[in-house]
Design a protein around this motif. Structure first.
Motif, PDB file in Angstrom:
ATOM      1  N   ASP A  32       0.831  -1.207   0.000  1.00 19.00           N
ATOM      2  CA  ASP A  32       0.000   0.000   0.000  1.00 19.00           C
ATOM      3  C   ASP A  32       0.866   1.258   0.000  1.00 19.00           C
ATOM      4  O   ASP A  32       0.548   2.247  -0.654  1.00 19.00           O
ATOM      5  CB  ASP A  32      -0.932   0.017   1.214  1.00 19.00           C
ATOM      6  CG  ASP A  32      -2.008  -1.060   1.152  1.00 19.00           C
ATOM      7  OD1 ASP A  32      -2.151  -1.718   0.094  1.00 19.00           O
ATOM      8  OD2 ASP A  32      -2.711  -1.241   2.157  1.00 19.00           O
ATOM      9  N   MET A  36       1.118   4.220  -2.833  1.00 14.51           N
ATOM     10  CA  MET A  36       1.033   5.655  -2.545  1.00 14.51           C
ATOM     11  C   MET A  36       2.178   6.400  -3.215  1.00 14.51           C
ATOM     12  O   MET A  36       1.980   7.455  -3.817  1.00 14.51           O
ATOM     13  CB  MET A  36       1.125   5.902  -1.033  1.00 14.51           C
ATOM     14  CG  MET A  36      -0.187   5.950  -0.320  1.00 14.51           C
ATOM     15  SD  MET A  36       0.033   6.597   1.357  1.00 14.51           S
ATOM     16  CE  MET A  36       0.501   5.096   2.208  1.00 14.51           C
ATOM     17  N   ILE A  99       2.609  13.011   3.274  1.00  9.39           N
ATOM     18  CA  ILE A  99       1.573  12.515   2.364  1.00  9.39           C
ATOM     19  C   ILE A  99       0.220  13.079   2.755  1.00  9.39           C
ATOM     20  O   ILE A  99      -0.611  13.373   1.910  1.00  9.39           O
ATOM     21  CB  ILE A  99       1.528  10.969   2.376  1.00  9.39           C
ATOM     22  CG1 ILE A  99       2.734  10.418   1.632  1.00  9.39           C
ATOM     23  CG2 ILE A  99       0.246  10.441   1.756  1.00  9.39           C
ATOM     24  CD1 ILE A  99       2.820   8.924   1.590  1.00  9.39           C
TER      25      ILE A  99
END
Length: 101
Positions: A32, A36, A99
């Motif tokens: 994951d 990203m 992020i």
């Protein structure tokens, strides 16, 4: 592990930059986090090299690490920095905070 990281943590630029991940991540499975990075325009490598821009250290260490506090990826990044490489070593929490901006 954070004592091995850049202080202060750098601002992360994803586009056209190479990332390598080590350790286990509190924020989710490694796949994951790789997704990203790709979504932000970065690429992920399985090993640290002179082409690596960022090494991201997961919040949890790994039983597989050669040393109790770090493994060969962190060791390689430290060696490269010692030779003048611009590789950044960042903790997961600093990575995730950028992020989430």
């Amino acid at each position: 592990n954070e004592s091995l990281c850049d202080d202060p943590p750098p601002e992360i630029s994803f586009a056209q930059h190479s990332f390598c991940l080590t350790g286990k991540f509190l924020s989710g499975p490694r796949k994951d986090i790789e997704a990203m990075i790709a979504a932000y325009g970065g690429s992920v490598s399985s090993s640290v090299s002179s082409h690596t821009d960022y090494l991201v250290i997961g919040s949890y260490g790994s039983r597989d690490w050669v040393m109790s506090t770090h493994g060969t990826k962190i060791q390689k990044a430290a060696e490269l920095k010692g030779k003048g490489s611009a590789i950044h070593v960042i903790a997961e929490r600093n990575f995730v905070s950028q992020i989430s901006m």
